[in-house]
Design a protein around this motif. Structure first.
Motif, PDB file in Angstrom:
ATOM      1  N   ASP A   1       3.803   4.241   0.278  1.00 21.51           N
ATOM      2  CA  ASP A   1       3.697   4.032   1.720  1.00 21.51           C
ATOM      3  C   ASP A   1       5.077   4.090   2.372  1.00 21.51           C
ATOM      4  OD1 ASP A   1       4.925   1.555   1.298  1.00 21.51           O
ATOM      5  OD2 ASP A   1       3.065   0.419   1.444  1.00 21.51           O
ATOM      6  N   SER A   2       5.124   3.826   3.681  1.00 25.09           N
ATOM      7  CA  SER A   2       6.365   3.951   4.438  1.00 25.09           C
ATOM      8  C   SER A   2       7.409   2.917   4.028  1.00 25.09           C
ATOM      9  CB  SER A   2       6.071   3.813   5.941  1.00 25.09           C
ATOM     10  OG  SER A   2       5.450   2.567   6.221  1.00 25.09           O
ATOM     11  N   ALA A   3       6.969   1.827   3.404  1.00 24.28           N
ATOM     12  CA  ALA A   3       7.896   0.794   2.940  1.00 24.28           C
ATOM     13  C   ALA A   3       8.280   0.987   1.473  1.00 24.28           C
ATOM     14  CB  ALA A   3       7.276  -0.586   3.134  1.00 24.28           C
ATOM     15  N   ASN A   4       7.936   2.145   0.916  1.00 26.67           N
ATOM     16  CA  ASN A   4       8.193   2.457  -0.492  1.00 26.67           C
ATOM     17  C   ASN A   4       7.530   1.463  -1.440  1.00 26.67           C
ATOM     18  OD1 ASN A   4       9.526   4.878  -0.208  1.00 26.67           O
ATOM     19  ND2 ASN A   4      11.572   3.983  -0.253  1.00 26.67           N
ATOM     20  N   ARG A   5       6.335   1.058  -1.084  1.00 27.47           N
ATOM     21  CA  ARG A   5       5.497   0.288  -1.998  1.00 27.47           C
ATOM     22  C   ARG A   5       4.635   1.307  -2.735  1.00 27.47           C
ATOM     23  NH1 ARG A   5       3.873  -4.864  -3.027  1.00 27.47           N
ATOM     24  NH2 ARG A   5       1.709  -5.195  -3.634  1.00 27.47           N
ATOM     25  N   VAL A   6       4.792   1.374  -4.042  1.00 26.41           N
ATOM     26  CA  VAL A   6       4.179   2.428  -4.843  1.00 26.41           C
ATOM     27  C   VAL A   6       3.045   1.868  -5.695  1.00 26.41           C
ATOM     28  CG1 VAL A   6       4.571   4.184  -6.612  1.00 26.41           C
ATOM     29  CG2 VAL A   6       6.362   3.690  -4.926  1.00 26.41           C
TER      30      VAL A   6
ATOM     31  N   LEU B   1      10.922 -12.218 -12.922  1.00 29.28           N
ATOM     32  CA  LEU B   1      12.169 -12.777 -12.408  1.00 29.28           C
ATOM     33  C   LEU B   1      12.670 -11.998 -11.199  1.00 29.28           C
ATOM     34  CD1 LEU B   1      14.103 -13.538 -15.723  1.00 29.28           C
ATOM     35  CD2 LEU B   1      12.814 -15.138 -14.294  1.00 29.28           C
ATOM     36  N   GLY B   2      12.257 -10.721 -11.092  1.00 33.09           N
ATOM     37  CA  GLY B   2      12.724  -9.869 -10.001  1.00 33.09           C
ATOM     38  C   GLY B   2      11.760  -9.736  -8.844  1.00 33.09           C
ATOM     39  N   GLY B   3      10.589 -10.358  -8.936  1.00 34.19           N
ATOM     40  CA  GLY B   3       9.617 -10.241  -7.853  1.00 34.19           C
ATOM     41  C   GLY B   3       8.201 -10.115  -8.373  1.00 34.19           C
ATOM     42  N   ASP B   4       7.275  -9.915  -7.451  1.00 33.09           N
ATOM     43  CA  ASP B   4       5.852  -9.891  -7.803  1.00 33.09           C
ATOM     44  C   ASP B   4       5.323  -8.462  -7.925  1.00 33.09           C
ATOM     45  OD1 ASP B   4       5.986 -12.597  -7.647  1.00 33.09           O
ATOM     46  OD2 ASP B   4       4.831 -12.785  -5.789  1.00 33.09           O
ATOM     47  N   LEU B   5       4.434  -8.265  -8.895  1.00 30.52           N
ATOM     48  CA  LEU B   5       3.733  -7.003  -9.094  1.00 30.52           C
ATOM     49  C   LEU B   5       2.239  -7.290  -9.171  1.00 30.52           C
ATOM     50  CD1 LEU B   5       6.112  -5.415 -11.733  1.00 30.52           C
ATOM     51  CD2 LEU B   5       5.686  -4.503  -9.441  1.00 30.52           C
TER      52      LEU B   5
ATOM     53  N   ASN C   1      -9.030   2.877 -15.000  1.00 29.45           N
ATOM     54  CA  ASN C   1      -8.609   2.738 -13.597  1.00 29.45           C
ATOM     55  C   ASN C   1      -7.571   1.620 -13.438  1.00 29.45           C
ATOM     56  OD1 ASN C   1     -10.311   4.816 -12.715  1.00 29.45           O
ATOM     57  ND2 ASN C   1     -12.038   3.410 -12.442  1.00 29.45           N
ATOM     58  N   VAL C   2      -6.564   1.690 -14.277  1.00 29.84           N
ATOM     59  CA  VAL C   2      -5.497   0.687 -14.284  1.00 29.84           C
ATOM     60  C   VAL C   2      -4.400   1.112 -13.304  1.00 29.84           C
ATOM     61  CG1 VAL C   2      -3.838  -0.559 -15.714  1.00 29.84           C
ATOM     62  CG2 VAL C   2      -6.005   0.233 -16.712  1.00 29.84           C
ATOM     63  N   HIS C   3      -4.063   0.232 -12.369  1.00 27.05           N
ATOM     64  CA  HIS C   3      -3.035   0.540 -11.377  1.00 27.05           C
ATOM     65  C   HIS C   3      -1.988  -0.569 -11.325  1.00 27.05           C
ATOM     66  CE1 HIS C   3      -6.250   3.258 -10.011  1.00 27.05           C
ATOM     67  NE2 HIS C   3      -5.272   3.973  -9.466  1.00 27.05           N
ATOM     68  N   LEU C   4      -0.741  -0.149 -11.202  1.00 30.61           N
ATOM     69  CA  LEU C   4       0.404  -1.047 -11.067  1.00 30.61           C
ATOM     70  C   LEU C   4       1.021  -0.826  -9.686  1.00 30.61           C
ATOM     71  CD1 LEU C   4       2.636  -2.959 -12.296  1.00 30.61           C
ATOM     72  CD2 LEU C   4       3.785  -0.857 -13.047  1.00 30.61           C
ATOM     73  N   THR C   5       1.130  -1.883  -8.892  1.00 38.14           N
ATOM     74  CA  THR C   5       1.600  -1.750  -7.515  1.00 38.14           C
ATOM     75  C   THR C   5       2.747  -2.712  -7.229  1.00 38.14           C
ATOM     76  OG1 THR C   5      -0.630  -1.145  -6.792  1.00 38.14           O
ATOM     77  CG2 THR C   5       0.917  -1.820  -5.085  1.00 38.14           C
ATOM     78  N   GLY C   6       3.771  -2.192  -6.553  1.00 41.90           N
ATOM     79  CA  GLY C   6       4.896  -3.022  -6.163  1.00 41.90           C
ATOM     80  C   GLY C   6       5.960  -2.199  -5.469  1.00 41.90           C
ATOM     81  N   PRO C   7       7.062  -2.837  -5.077  1.00 44.47           N
ATOM     82  CA  PRO C   7       8.130  -2.152  -4.338  1.00 44.47           C
ATOM     83  C   PRO C   7       9.005  -1.295  -5.243  1.00 44.47           C
ATOM     84  CG  PRO C   7       8.745  -4.419  -4.741  1.00 44.47           C
ATOM     85  CD  PRO C   7       7.346  -4.276  -5.243  1.00 44.47           C
TER      86      PRO C   7
END
Length: 261
Positions: free
Chosen positions: A109-114, A225-229, A242-248
Motif C-alpha cells: 500500500d501507499s504506506a509500504n505495508r506489505v 523486538l522490532g515491531g508487530d507482524l 493461504n498463508v500471509h505475512l503482513t507488516g511494514p
C-alpha cells in the motif's frame, strides 16, 4: 567498484538491497557480501538481497545471510524487496517474484505495508517440547516463560547446532501475551545471533501455536523486538494454506560504498 545500495528494514530486520537487473554483482563473492553486511566495517545488515530479472515473474529474489552465504527464504526480506521494487517503478501495488522456495505474490500500500503470500506448509512435526516446520526456511518453535529475560543467543545456539547439526535451523522462543497474540524472539542461523524480527519465524510460530492448540485463531498478531507482524492462514488437512505475512517495510537510506573485493 563503486556500489549503489539501498538499506531497508522490516520490523527491525534490516537488509542491504541491490538492483542487479544488469547482472553486475559478483554473486559468488562470499567475502564481499559478508563485508557489506558488517556493522563495523560495512553498511550493516542481517542480510543482503539482490533484485534480478525473471522470465516468469516481476522480479527474482536472491538472498544472502550476513555471513555471506546464500540462504533460504526470508519473509521480512521478501516484504522489503517488494517495497524496493515499487520504489524502482517495477511494480505498482501488486507483485510476483521468484525465490529459493518458489513463486510468491504480494501487495503493497501507499504506506509500504506489505502483505506477502508465503508457501503452503503441508507438514508440521510436533514434538513433546517444541514444534518443527518449514515456512521457506526451517524453524524450531518452543514455548518459554519469562521471554523478556530469556537468554536467546545462548539457548538458541545450543539448539541450532546441538539438535540440528551444522546445517542447522532457526530457533524461535514464544510466549503468549496477556492481551492478544504472542511475543517472539528468534535466533537466526547464518546471522548466528538474535535478530529483532524474522518473517519466516513469525509465520512458523503462528502456525505452530495453532497446530499445538495453544490458540484456535487463524489471524494472529506476533510481537517482535522490532515491531508487530500479522499472520493469517487456513487449515488444510495436516498442514496450512493461504498463508500471509503482513507488516511494514521501510527505506532507511540509500548510498554508495567503495568495494575493494
Amino acid at each position: 567498484m563503486l556500489l549503489q545500495f539501498y538499506k531497508y528494514q522490516g520490523t527491525g530486520n534490516d537488509f542491504v538491497l541491490i538492483d542487479n537487473r544488469t547482472d553486475f554483482f559478483p554473486k559468488n563473492n562470499t567475502k564481499l557480501v559478508s563485508s557489506l553486511c558488517d556493522r563495523h566495517f560495512g553498511i550493516g545488515a542481517d542480510g543482503l538481497i539482490l533484485l534480478e530479472n525473471d522470465s516468469e515473474a516481476d522480479f527474482k529474489m536472491i538472498y544472502y545471510n550476513s555471513d555471506g552465504n546464500p540462504s533460504s527464504m526470508c519473509g521480512n526480506g521478501g516484504r522489503c524487496l517488494v517495497a524496493f521494487a515499487k520504489l524502482l517503478g517495477i511494480i505498482e501495488d501488486k507483485a510476483s517474484f521468484s525465490a529459493t522456495d518458489g513463486l510468491h505474490t504480494a501487495t503493497v500500500d501507499s504506506a509500504n505495508r506489505v502483505c506477502l503470500q508465503m508457501q503452503d506448509v503441508p507438514h508440521v512435526r510436533q514434538k513433546p517440547n517444541y514444534t518443527f516446520l518449514d515456512t521457506g526456511s526451517p524453524h524450531h518453535v518452543q514455548l518459554v516463560e519469562q521471554l523478556q529475560e530469556f537468554n536467546v543467543r545462548k539457548e538458541g545456539a545450543k539448539l541450532r547446532f546441538g539438535l540440528y547439526g551444522q546445517k542447522g535451523s532457526n530457533i524461535n522462543f514464544v510466549e503468549p501475551d496477556p492481551g492478544e497474540g504472542f511475543s517472539i524472539r528468534t535466533y537466526e542461523r547464518g546471522v548466528e545471533n538474535e535478530t529483532l524480527s524474522c518473517g519466516t519465524g513469525v509465520t512458523a510460530a503462528a502456525l505452530a501455536m495453532h497446530h499445538s492448540k495453544v490458540t484456535d485463531a487463524t489471524n494472529i498478531i506476533l510481537h517482535t523486538l522490532g515491531g508487530d507482524l500479522e499472520v493469517t492462514f487456513e487449515k488444510d488437512g495436516e498442514g496450512y494454506k493461504n498463508v500471509h505475512l503482513t507488516g511494514p517495510a521501510q527505506l532507511v537510506f540509500k548510498g554508495e560504498i567503495i568495494c575493494s573485493d
